[in-house]
Design a protein around this motif. Structure first.
Motif, PDB file in Angstrom:
ATOM      1  N   CYS A   8      -6.950  -3.608   0.444  1.00  0.00           N
ATOM      2  CA  CYS A   8      -7.375  -3.788   2.026  1.00  0.00           C
ATOM      3  C   CYS A   8      -6.340  -2.597   2.764  1.00  0.00           C
ATOM      4  O   CYS A   8      -6.308  -2.107   3.922  1.00  0.00           O
ATOM      5  N   ASP A   9      -5.268  -3.451   2.517  1.00  0.00           N
ATOM      6  CA  ASP A   9      -4.024  -2.756   2.628  1.00  0.00           C
ATOM      7  C   ASP A   9      -3.625  -1.155   2.600  1.00  0.00           C
ATOM      8  O   ASP A   9      -3.226  -0.928   3.633  1.00  0.00           O
ATOM      9  N   ASN A  10      -5.130  -0.421   2.217  1.00  0.00           N
ATOM     10  CA  ASN A  10      -4.760   0.518   2.138  1.00  0.00           C
ATOM     11  C   ASN A  10      -6.024   1.489   2.294  1.00  0.00           C
ATOM     12  O   ASN A  10      -6.048   2.566   2.195  1.00  0.00           O
TER      13      ASN A  10
ATOM     14  N   ASP B 221      -6.300  -6.772  -2.083  1.00  0.00           N
ATOM     15  CA  ASP B 221      -5.659  -6.756  -0.864  1.00  0.00           C
ATOM     16  C   ASP B 221      -4.709  -5.524  -0.661  1.00  0.00           C
ATOM     17  O   ASP B 221      -4.250  -4.349  -0.210  1.00  0.00           O
TER      18      ASP B 221
END
Length: 130
Positions: free
Chosen positions: A93-95, A90
């Motif tokens: 992915c988020d960054n 996560d």
């Protein structure tokens, strides 16, 4: 598993691609990978290629070699694949962080792959262990 000095030395001289393939096999075998965290527990990133990258190694010893003398304020930690899947992915992915697999030093970079490539390659290798 404890690595021998001979195994460590032999692998450090290999290409980034060879170290990547080795990492995939060893991470699948051990069901964990290694990375660096700061003293506050946050994951450390490595700047390069115009972005921040999430570094990983197949064994603690290789991450320690990368850190070299820069050990104050940093710790090498293991991440089991369950935690990687449920927490770290996560963050990546988020960054939109690329994964930086097995850098040896600033002069001997690792292989840079996107998360999809890493997960696909690791999944293929994990199938060999079932």
């Amino acid at each position: 598993m404890k690595l021998t000095d001979k195994e460590i030395s032999a692998l450090l001289d290999k290409s980034a691609e060879v170290r990547y393939r080795y990492s995939i096999k060893r991470i699948a075998d051990a069901d964990c990978l290694w990375t660096i965290v700061s003293s506050d527990g946050s994951y450390c990133l490595i700047a390069g290629n115009g972005c921040q990258m999430f570094p990983i190694w197949p064994f603690k010893e290789y991450a320690e070699i990368y850190l070299g003398e820069k050990t104050v304020g940093f710790n090498v930690v293991s991440i089991d694949l369950n935690k990687f899947e449920n927490e770290v992915i996560d963050i990546i992915c988020d960054n939109n962080f690329p994964i930086y697999v097995f850098p040896v030093s600033d002069d001997t970079p690792g292989k840079i792959v996107n998360l999809d490539t890493f997960v696909k390659d690791l999944s293929v290798e994990l199938e060999n262990y079932q």
